[in-house]
Design a protein around this motif. Structure first.
Motif, PDB file in Angstrom:
ATOM      1  N   VAL A 169       7.367  -0.959   2.988  1.00 46.17           N
ATOM      2  CA  VAL A 169       6.079  -1.572   3.355  1.00 46.17           C
ATOM      3  C   VAL A 169       5.125  -0.482   3.849  1.00 46.17           C
ATOM      4  N   PHE A 170       5.636   0.397   4.700  1.00 48.17           N
ATOM      5  CA  PHE A 170       4.763   1.414   5.282  1.00 48.17           C
ATOM      6  C   PHE A 170       4.472   2.540   4.290  1.00 48.17           C
ATOM      7  N   LEU A 171       5.398   2.808   3.398  1.00 52.15           N
ATOM      8  CA  LEU A 171       5.090   3.762   2.321  1.00 52.15           C
ATOM      9  C   LEU A 171       3.984   3.202   1.437  1.00 52.15           C
ATOM     10  N   ALA A 172       4.053   1.899   1.171  1.00 48.44           N
ATOM     11  CA  ALA A 172       3.001   1.252   0.372  1.00 48.44           C
ATOM     12  C   ALA A 172       1.660   1.343   1.091  1.00 48.44           C
ATOM     13  N   ALA A 173       1.667   1.132   2.397  1.00 53.69           N
ATOM     14  CA  ALA A 173       0.414   1.205   3.169  1.00 53.69           C
ATOM     15  C   ALA A 173      -0.233   2.580   2.992  1.00 53.69           C
ATOM     16  N   GLY A 174       0.565   3.610   3.049  1.00 56.15           N
ATOM     17  CA  GLY A 174       0.029   4.959   2.877  1.00 56.15           C
ATOM     18  C   GLY A 174      -0.582   5.155   1.497  1.00 56.15           C
ATOM     19  N   LYS A 175       0.087   4.610   0.488  1.00 57.46           N
ATOM     20  CA  LYS A 175      -0.439   4.737  -0.888  1.00 57.46           C
ATOM     21  C   LYS A 175      -1.731   3.941  -1.050  1.00 57.46           C
ATOM     22  N   ILE A 176      -1.765   2.757  -0.451  1.00 54.22           N
ATOM     23  CA  ILE A 176      -2.978   1.931  -0.520  1.00 54.22           C
ATOM     24  C   ILE A 176      -4.131   2.645   0.186  1.00 54.22           C
ATOM     25  N   ALA A 177      -3.832   3.216   1.356  1.00 53.83           N
ATOM     26  CA  ALA A 177      -4.870   3.933   2.113  1.00 53.83           C
ATOM     27  C   ALA A 177      -5.451   5.076   1.282  1.00 53.83           C
ATOM     28  N   GLU A 178      -4.594   5.750   0.549  1.00 57.36           N
ATOM     29  CA  GLU A 178      -5.062   6.848  -0.290  1.00 57.36           C
ATOM     30  C   GLU A 178      -5.907   6.309  -1.446  1.00 57.36           C
ATOM     31  N   LYS A 179      -5.394   5.243  -2.073  1.00 54.89           N
ATOM     32  CA  LYS A 179      -6.090   4.656  -3.233  1.00 54.89           C
ATOM     33  C   LYS A 179      -7.471   4.139  -2.850  1.00 54.89           C
ATOM     34  N   LEU A 180      -7.572   3.511  -1.675  1.00 54.09           N
ATOM     35  CA  LEU A 180      -8.842   2.918  -1.242  1.00 54.09           C
ATOM     36  C   LEU A 180      -9.656   3.863  -0.359  1.00 54.09           C
ATOM     37  N   ASN A 181      -9.129   5.084  -0.184  1.00 51.99           N
ATOM     38  CA  ASN A 181      -9.828   6.104   0.602  1.00 51.99           C
ATOM     39  C   ASN A 181     -10.096   5.636   2.043  1.00 51.99           C
ATOM     40  N   LEU A 182      -9.074   5.097   2.680  1.00 48.53           N
ATOM     41  CA  LEU A 182      -9.219   4.608   4.061  1.00 48.53           C
ATOM     42  C   LEU A 182      -8.962   5.758   5.032  1.00 48.53           C
ATOM     43  N   LYS A 183      -9.807   6.792   4.907  1.00 42.23           N
ATOM     44  CA  LYS A 183      -9.519   8.021   5.644  1.00 42.23           C
ATOM     45  C   LYS A 183      -9.779   7.881   7.138  1.00 42.23           C
ATOM     46  N   ASP A 184     -10.532   6.862   7.550  1.00 41.08           N
ATOM     47  CA  ASP A 184     -10.787   6.654   8.983  1.00 41.08           C
ATOM     48  C   ASP A 184      -9.724   5.772   9.636  1.00 41.08           C
ATOM     49  N   GLY A 185      -8.736   5.382   8.883  1.00 33.14           N
ATOM     50  CA  GLY A 185      -7.605   4.681   9.473  1.00 33.14           C
ATOM     51  C   GLY A 185      -7.565   3.191   9.178  1.00 33.14           C
ATOM     52  N   TYR A 186      -6.534   2.581   9.666  1.00 37.22           N
ATOM     53  CA  TYR A 186      -6.304   1.151   9.424  1.00 37.22           C
ATOM     54  C   TYR A 186      -5.361   0.615  10.488  1.00 37.22           C
ATOM     55  N   ARG A 187      -5.282  -0.698  10.555  1.00 43.68           N
ATOM     56  CA  ARG A 187      -4.367  -1.357  11.496  1.00 43.68           C
ATOM     57  C   ARG A 187      -3.446  -2.272  10.707  1.00 43.68           C
ATOM     58  N   ILE A 188      -2.177  -2.247  11.081  1.00 41.98           N
ATOM     59  CA  ILE A 188      -1.191  -3.137  10.453  1.00 41.98           C
ATOM     60  C   ILE A 188      -0.688  -4.115  11.505  1.00 41.98           C
ATOM     61  N   ILE A 189      -0.731  -5.387  11.163  1.00 39.09           N
ATOM     62  CA  ILE A 189      -0.327  -6.446  12.100  1.00 39.09           C
ATOM     63  C   ILE A 189       0.690  -7.354  11.411  1.00 39.09           C
ATOM     64  N   ASN A 190       1.708  -7.699  12.155  1.00 36.81           N
ATOM     65  CA  ASN A 190       2.642  -8.726  11.692  1.00 36.81           C
ATOM     66  C   ASN A 190       2.678  -9.851  12.721  1.00 36.81           C
ATOM     67  N   ASN A 191       2.482 -11.059  12.271  1.00 35.80           N
ATOM     68  CA  ASN A 191       2.632 -12.226  13.134  1.00 35.80           C
ATOM     69  C   ASN A 191       4.016 -12.821  12.913  1.00 35.80           C
ATOM     70  N   CYS A 192       4.734 -13.025  14.000  1.00 35.11           N
ATOM     71  CA  CYS A 192       6.086 -13.590  13.898  1.00 35.11           C
ATOM     72  C   CYS A 192       6.161 -14.840  14.768  1.00 35.11           C
ATOM     73  N   GLY A 193       6.200 -15.977  14.111  1.00 33.82           N
ATOM     74  CA  GLY A 193       6.430 -17.230  14.839  1.00 33.82           C
ATOM     75  C   GLY A 193       5.177 -17.891  15.384  1.00 33.82           C
ATOM     76  N   LYS A 194       5.401 -18.986  16.075  1.00 32.09           N
ATOM     77  CA  LYS A 194       4.338 -19.902  16.510  1.00 32.09           C
ATOM     78  C   LYS A 194       3.329 -19.237  17.445  1.00 32.09           C
ATOM     79  N   ASN A 195       3.807 -18.549  18.472  1.00 33.88           N
ATOM     80  CA  ASN A 195       2.880 -17.975  19.447  1.00 33.88           C
ATOM     81  C   ASN A 195       2.025 -16.862  18.860  1.00 33.88           C
TER      82      ASN A 195
END
Ligand code: 5GP
Ligand code: ZN
Length: 112
Positions: A63-89
């Motif tokens: 998943v995180f290797l993919a994020a790096g490739k996507i960031a390169e492809k979309l030129n997200l050179k200023d960064g990004y945030r990854i969030i995972n929601n787990c469960g009801k709260n």
């Protein structure tokens, strides 16, 4: 199985894939919360982060290797945030493990 992300992965629901490899796909979120808002979705149906098992260790790394490739492809050179929601709260609404990838603006210092 009634899972919208499995239906997207197996092609029964059409989608534009920002990225795809053997392990994951990435699609644009239907209801974007930032100028760039994608979902990185493991192809294996895992309900939430709590259901990740030792045999999924490589998958989660992918998943995180993919994020790096996507960031390169979309030129997200200023960064990004990854969030995972787990469960009801956390407000998880789709019970198939996925990671929000947000970018395209200064997301601020809150949460988190
Ligand atoms: P959660 O709240 O479970 O972490 O996030 C689920 C996300 O999936 C939401 O941001 C929602 O907009 C997105 N979503 C739900 N159904 C679909 C769909 O059919 N296609 C796409 N591209 N996104 C979806
Ligand atoms: Zn699924």
């Amino acid at each position: 199985m009634d899972c919208v992300f499995c239906e997207i992965i197996n092609g029964n629901i059409p989608s534009t894939r920002v990225y795809e490899d053997e392990f994951v796909i990435a699609i644009n979120d239907l209801n974007p919360q930032a100028p760039v808002h994608m979902l990185i979705i493991p192809k294996k149906h895992i309900e939430c982060a709590n259901d990740i098992s030792a045999e999924d260790t490589e998958l989660i790394g992918r998943v995180f290797l993919a994020a790096g490739k996507i960031a390169e492809k979309l030129n997200l050179k200023d960064g990004y945030r990854i969030i995972n929601n787990c469960g009801k709260n956390a407000g998880q609404t789709v019970m198939h493990l996925h990671f929000h990838m947000l970018a395209g603006t200064n997301l601020g210092e809150k949460l988190v």
